[in-house]
Design a protein around this motif. Structure first.
Motif, mmCIF file in Angstrom:
data_model
loop_
_atom_site.group_PDB
_atom_site.id
_atom_site.type_symbol
_atom_site.label_atom_id
_atom_site.label_comp_id
_atom_site.label_asym_id
_atom_site.label_seq_id
_atom_site.Cartn_x
_atom_site.Cartn_y
_atom_site.Cartn_z
ATOM 1 N N ARG A 650 -39.180 -6.877 8.429
ATOM 2 C CA ARG A 650 -38.985 -6.691 6.994
ATOM 3 C C ARG A 650 -37.514 -6.778 6.598
ATOM 4 O O ARG A 650 -37.180 -7.204 5.501
ATOM 5 N N LYS A 651 -36.615 -6.352 7.486
ATOM 6 C CA LYS A 651 -35.191 -6.317 7.163
ATOM 7 C C LYS A 651 -34.435 -7.535 7.686
ATOM 8 O O LYS A 651 -33.429 -7.946 7.101
ATOM 9 N N GLU A 652 -34.878 -8.104 8.810
ATOM 10 C CA GLU A 652 -34.153 -9.206 9.444
ATOM 11 C C GLU A 652 -35.131 -10.304 9.852
ATOM 12 O O GLU A 652 -35.313 -10.588 11.029
ATOM 13 N N ARG A 653 -35.719 -10.919 8.844
ATOM 14 C CA ARG A 653 -36.769 -11.902 9.104
ATOM 15 C C ARG A 653 -36.250 -13.091 9.907
ATOM 16 O O ARG A 653 -36.871 -13.524 10.879
ATOM 17 N N ASP A 654 -35.098 -13.658 9.497
ATOM 18 C CA ASP A 654 -34.567 -14.823 10.201
ATOM 19 C C ASP A 654 -34.246 -14.505 11.655
ATOM 20 O O ASP A 654 -34.516 -15.311 12.556
ATOM 21 N N LEU A 655 -33.631 -13.345 11.878
ATOM 22 C CA LEU A 655 -33.294 -12.952 13.244
ATOM 23 C C LEU A 655 -34.563 -12.751 14.070
ATOM 24 O O LEU A 655 -34.615 -13.106 15.253
ATOM 25 N N LYS A 656 -35.586 -12.181 13.459
ATOM 26 C CA LYS A 656 -36.859 -11.968 14.151
ATOM 27 C C LYS A 656 -37.455 -13.305 14.589
ATOM 28 O O LYS A 656 -37.868 -13.468 15.755
ATOM 29 N N LEU A 657 -37.482 -14.267 13.682
ATOM 30 C CA LEU A 657 -38.052 -15.572 14.000
ATOM 31 C C LEU A 657 -37.260 -16.270 15.105
ATOM 32 O O LEU A 657 -37.837 -16.852 16.025
ATOM 33 N N ARG A 658 -35.939 -16.193 15.009
ATOM 34 C CA ARG A 658 -35.117 -16.842 16.039
ATOM 35 C C ARG A 658 -35.270 -16.120 17.374
ATOM 36 O O ARG A 658 -35.300 -16.749 18.430
ATOM 37 N N GLY A 659 -35.359 -14.795 17.331
ATOM 38 C CA GLY A 659 -35.553 -14.031 18.560
ATOM 39 C C GLY A 659 -36.860 -14.393 19.241
ATOM 40 O O GLY A 659 -36.911 -14.557 20.472
ATOM 41 N N GLU A 660 -37.923 -14.520 18.460
ATOM 42 C CA GLU A 660 -39.220 -14.897 19.034
ATOM 43 C C GLU A 660 -39.159 -16.297 19.639
ATOM 44 O O GLU A 660 -39.717 -16.560 20.719
ATOM 45 N N GLU A 661 -38.447 -17.187 18.949
ATOM 46 C CA GLU A 661 -38.295 -18.551 19.463
ATOM 47 C C GLU A 661 -37.540 -18.554 20.794
ATOM 48 O O GLU A 661 -37.950 -19.208 21.763
ATOM 49 N N MET A 662 -36.446 -17.805 20.857
ATOM 50 C CA MET A 662 -35.650 -17.771 22.085
ATOM 51 C C MET A 662 -36.393 -17.069 23.228
ATOM 52 O O MET A 662 -36.277 -17.462 24.385
ATOM 53 N N ARG A 663 -37.154 -16.042 22.896
ATOM 54 C CA ARG A 663 -37.961 -15.369 23.917
ATOM 55 C C ARG A 663 -38.928 -16.352 24.559
ATOM 56 O O ARG A 663 -39.048 -16.445 25.789
ATOM 57 N N ASP A 664 -39.619 -17.118 23.716
ATOM 58 C CA ASP A 664 -40.577 -18.085 24.237
ATOM 59 C C ASP A 664 -39.879 -19.210 24.992
ATOM 60 O O ASP A 664 -40.358 -19.668 26.037
ATOM 61 N N ASN A 665 -38.729 -19.655 24.457
ATOM 62 C CA ASN A 665 -37.969 -20.715 25.130
ATOM 63 C C ASN A 665 -37.472 -20.268 26.500
ATOM 64 O O ASN A 665 -37.434 -21.059 27.450
ATOM 65 N N LEU A 666 -37.078 -19.017 26.593
ATOM 66 C CA LEU A 666 -36.573 -18.498 27.864
ATOM 67 C C LEU A 666 -37.659 -18.579 28.945
ATOM 68 O O LEU A 666 -37.404 -19.035 30.068
ATOM 69 N N ILE A 667 -38.851 -18.142 28.609
ATOM 70 C CA ILE A 667 -39.937 -18.145 29.598
ATOM 71 C C ILE A 667 -40.322 -19.584 29.948
ATOM 72 O O ILE A 667 -40.548 -19.919 31.118
ATOM 73 N N ALA A 668 -40.379 -20.460 28.944
ATOM 74 C CA ALA A 668 -40.680 -21.865 29.206
ATOM 75 C C ALA A 668 -39.585 -22.508 30.061
ATOM 76 O O ALA A 668 -39.867 -23.326 30.952
ATOM 77 N N PHE A 669 -38.316 -22.136 29.794
ATOM 78 C CA PHE A 669 -37.199 -22.687 30.565
ATOM 79 C C PHE A 669 -37.266 -22.245 32.023
ATOM 80 O O PHE A 669 -37.033 -23.042 32.945
ATOM 81 N N ILE A 670 -37.598 -20.983 32.245
ATOM 82 C CA ILE A 670 -37.736 -20.483 33.624
ATOM 83 C C ILE A 670 -38.823 -21.269 34.357
ATOM 84 O O ILE A 670 -38.648 -21.688 35.510
ATOM 85 N N LYS A 671 -39.956 -21.492 33.697
ATOM 86 C CA LYS A 671 -41.044 -22.265 34.306
ATOM 87 C C LYS A 671 -40.577 -23.681 34.631
ATOM 88 O O LYS A 671 -40.890 -24.230 35.697
ATOM 89 N N TYR A 672 -39.816 -24.252 33.691
ATOM 90 C CA TYR A 672 -39.318 -25.620 33.879
ATOM 91 C C TYR A 672 -38.381 -25.702 35.085
ATOM 92 O O TYR A 672 -38.521 -26.594 35.939
ATOM 93 N N ARG A 673 -37.439 -24.770 35.186
ATOM 94 C CA ARG A 673 -36.476 -24.804 36.296
ATOM 95 C C ARG A 673 -37.155 -24.521 37.630
ATOM 96 O O ARG A 673 -36.818 -25.122 38.648
ATOM 97 N N ARG A 674 -38.106 -23.617 37.637
ATOM 98 C CA ARG A 674 -38.829 -23.332 38.879
ATOM 99 C C ARG A 674 -39.627 -24.553 39.341
ATOM 100 O O ARG A 674 -39.748 -24.806 40.544
ATOM 101 N N ALA A 675 -40.139 -25.306 38.386
ATOM 102 C CA ALA A 675 -40.953 -26.474 38.734
ATOM 103 C C ALA A 675 -40.125 -27.596 39.348
ATOM 104 O O ALA A 675 -40.678 -28.500 39.987
ATOM 105 N N LEU A 676 -38.791 -27.532 39.173
ATOM 106 C CA LEU A 676 -37.937 -28.573 39.748
ATOM 107 C C LEU A 676 -37.839 -28.476 41.268
ATOM 108 O O LEU A 676 -37.454 -29.435 41.939
ATOM 109 N N LYS A 677 -38.105 -27.281 41.813
ATOM 110 C CA LYS A 677 -38.137 -27.056 43.269
ATOM 111 C C LYS A 677 -36.768 -27.232 43.932
ATOM 112 O O LYS A 677 -36.663 -27.574 45.098
ATOM 113 N N PHE A 678 -35.693 -27.053 43.154
ATOM 114 C CA PHE A 678 -34.369 -27.042 43.806
ATOM 115 C C PHE A 678 -33.411 -26.167 43.014
ATOM 116 O O PHE A 678 -33.660 -25.766 41.914
#
Length: 678
Positions: A650-678
């Motif tokens: 309610r107070k920080e809508r833009d920050l909330k949306l960006r935080g959710e985006e970065m949270r999801d990106n972080l987990i996807a990025f970890i999966k991506y780097r692990r899949a590289l196998k090096f």
């Protein structure tokens, strides 16, 4: 890139002209440092004297006593000089209340917002409101029948009007409460009457009215609506802006400079109020592109701060040889409160020219803010669940950049980014400090008004550059990005300015801190345009890390992190990349402890790490693999989730949306780097 453009966020138009921040707090320190301590009490007493000539003398003495002297001003303030002068505005003798208005005006512009707030709290608006219709009546009489009043009487009224309008201007930016009270006076028709009759009035009186109108229309809807409602107002402003009249006579230079100030103010008013509704002379006019940029760019390009500083220093030396004004005061021949020697007039002329440059920079800063404002935050009903609580476990598989710049529009309807690069060169010159830019350590400048305006110009030029580079980076241009030599030159010029500012900042040198805080935003903008091209230097990296660690302002930390992110992406700078990465990783939460840097800096850090290491083929990616950064990111996931969950939508809508985006990106990025196998 986090939006950090400065538009109109409670912009201050009259920074304290004679600061007192170098003095320790309290009256005792002021008394010990004031050379006029013994004169204060007699003047306060004379303000209550039964003899009108004594009261008038005391009002004049206040103006002369406070000149470039913050210690004495603070002493007088401690003796309730503000309350005493406000009382004199209702004096039975005309000369007394005229001089009282002059003294209050000088206190306003020299002392800044604390004194203005005190004036408002002591009900200065009551007598000021009473003066407005009286001034209007006198103005109408003078314009209709100039011969009905002697020239000297007209001059007194015009000077008094200038003082009243200046006080109203200063009060307008003191607080929202004061602004709302001033809105009730309905000043727009009163102020526009001076601009409409400008050919028959002193230029200083007209300029004071325009300055007040400029402040009143700055993000203040009642005044904006009032000005939009009368098509004659915009026609008048356009006529002033396009006035090509030649100035002749002995005061050609002074009048010409005043006319430039009036044009700059008029362009600022038009910018504040546009777009205009039909029918209107300004309808369809792109104020930013067609009026503001062509008019103001030559103003900011024409000044040399080095020459201005040298001139001020020479005049100060000359002034020191002249007797102080306070010694000239006598009851028989009391000078007016604007009585000044030729040297003082020349210093004022120089200051006014520099203030016009500062004003032009303010207006340009708004025009250069081409990014749209954030969407309004929708109302969330109490008890409504946070969307994250239902979706926290859902992870988006696709990777995104996290900078989210590609979908930002190029224009806000005011001007486009294609007109911005031409401004950069003169602005770079205006951020470079000169001899009088800052007061000495724990001391006072040889001429505080000049130092005040020079440092304000540096800060305003930095703000304008910040908006320009943020706008340019939001509208990527292959031609601009390819101009690597230009990028390097700009980068070095900003660092040269900040190097001249230095990192030793003492009491009274707060402007230095402001320059660093805004300057880092400029570096981020430049770094974002020429990302991967700028070669990081160790001392610059360490300064950015030091500022990031020492600042408690989350916005400054975000800027530092964003700038470091850009430097880390120079492919061949492997060691620099490692140093930056270790700092960024230290900001992340661990499996046992949250981040201590704040939520917004944490989100920017996650974005930065993803951006830096999104291409595993770059030479510096060896740091990611050898340092086992992926495990450090894994350890941070739960802490990032908790930090994002704690953001109030309610107070920080833009920050909330960006935080959710970065949270999801972080987990996807970890999966991506692990899949590289090096």
């Amino acid at each position: 890139m986090g939006k950090s453009q400065k538009k109109r966020s409670m912009r201050r138009h009259n920074p304290m002209r004679v600061p007192d921040s170098h003095l320790p707090k309290g009256l005792e320190s002021a008394a010990s440092s004031s050379p006029k301590n013994e004169a204060v009490l007699p003047i306060i007493q004379k303000l209550e004297n039964p003899d009108a000539s004594e009261r008038k003398w005391a009002c004049v003495a206040v103006s002369n006593l406070i000149q470039n002297d913050p210690s004495t001003r603070r002493l007088l303030q401690g003796k309730n000089v503000v309350g005493a002068l406000i009382t004199r505005l209702s004096d039975s003798e005309e000369e007394v209340w005229i001089e009282a208005a002059g003294a209050l005006r000088n206190l306003c512009i020299d002392g800044g917002y604390d004194i203005c707030a005190e004036m408002y709290n002591k009900n200065i608006l009551a007598p000021l409101k009473a003066f407005v219709p009286k001034i209007s009546t006198a103005l109408s009489q003078f314009l209709e029948s100039p011969k009905t009043a002697p020239e000297n009487a007209q001059k007194v009224v015009y000077e008094f009007t200038e003082n009243v309008n200046t006080i109203l201007w200063c009060l307008s930016e003191t607080s929202n409460k004061a602004l709302n009270a001033i809105n009730q006076i309905n000043l727009v028709p009163f102020l526009m009457s001076f601009l409409a009759a400008r050919a028959k009035l002193p230029i200083a009186t007209v300029t004071a009215a325009a300055q007040c109108l400029y402040v009143l229309t700055d993000d203040n809807q009642p005044a904006i609506d009032e000005l939009r409602s009368n098509a004659a107002y915009s026609t008048c402003l356009l006529e002033i802006v396009h006035d090509k009249g030649n100035v002749t006579g002995k005061d050609k230079e002074v009048f010409g400079d005043r006319m430039t100030t009036l044009k700059v103010l008029s362009s600022g008013i038009l910018s504040n109020v546009s777009p205009f509704p039909p029918p209107n002379a300004a309808l369809g006019v792109d104020v930013g592109k067609e009026i503001v940029l062509p008019l103001l760019q030559p103003v900011v390009a024409a000044v040399s701060l080095t020459e201005s500083s040298a001139l001020a220093e020479s005049l100060v030396v000359k002034l020191a040889l002249e007797p102080p004004q306070i010694e000239k005061l006598s009851l028989k021949n009391a000078p007016k409160s604007d009585h000044r020697s030729d040297t003082e007039i020349e210093l004022d002329h120089l200051e006014n020219k520099l203030r016009t440059v500062q004003l032009a920079l303010e207006i340009l800063t708004g025009v250069c803010a081409t990014l749209p404002d954030p969407d309004p935050i929708p109302e969330v009903q109490e008890g409504e669940p946070d969307a994250e609580e239902d979706n926290d476990s859902e992870i988006e598989e696709d990777m995104t950049d996290g900078m989210a710049l590609d979908d930002v529009p190029m224009t806000n309807g005011t001007t486009t980014t294609s007109h911005l690069p031409a401004l950069v060169e003169p602005l770079i010159a205006l951020i470079q400090p000169v001899r009088l830019s800052f007061p000495p350590t724990a001391g006072q400048s040889p001429h505080p008004p000049t130092t005040s305006v020079l440092s304000a110009i540096h800060v305003s030029a930095f703000e304008c550059l910040n908006n320009i580079f943020l706008s340019l980076s939001a509208s990527p241009s292959s031609g601009l990005a390819a101009a690597s030599a230009s990028g390097k030159k700009l980068w070095d010029s900003v660092w040269a300015a900040l190097g001249s500012v230095g990192t030793e900042i003492t009491r009274g040198q707060e402007r230095k801190q402001e320059m660093w805080e805004i300057g880092v935003g400029v570096l981020w903008g430049i770094g974002n345009i020429w990302k991967g091209i700028l070669v990081p230097e160790e001392d610059q990296i360490q300064l950015l890390i030091q500022l990031c660690n020492s600042s408690t302002d989350h916005a400054i930390r975000v800027k530092c992190i964003g700038t470091l992110e850009c430097l880390a992406q120079h492919p061949q700078s492997i060691d620099a990349n490692r140093v930056i990465a270790m700092h960024l990783l230290s900001i992340l939460p661990t499996s046992t402890a949250p981040s201590t840097y704040g939520t917004e800096p944490l989100i920017q850090t996650v974005s930065a790490l993803i951006d830096i290491y999104s291409d595993e083929n770059l030479p510096y990616d060896i740091n990611f693999r050898q340092g086992n950064f992926v495990q450090r990111l894994v350890d941070s996931v739960e802490g990032v989730r908790k930090a994002v969950r704690a953001i109030d939508r309610r107070k920080e809508r833009d920050l909330k949306l960006r935080g959710e985006e970065m949270r999801d990106n972080l987990i996807a990025f970890i999966k991506y780097r692990r899949a590289l196998k090096f």
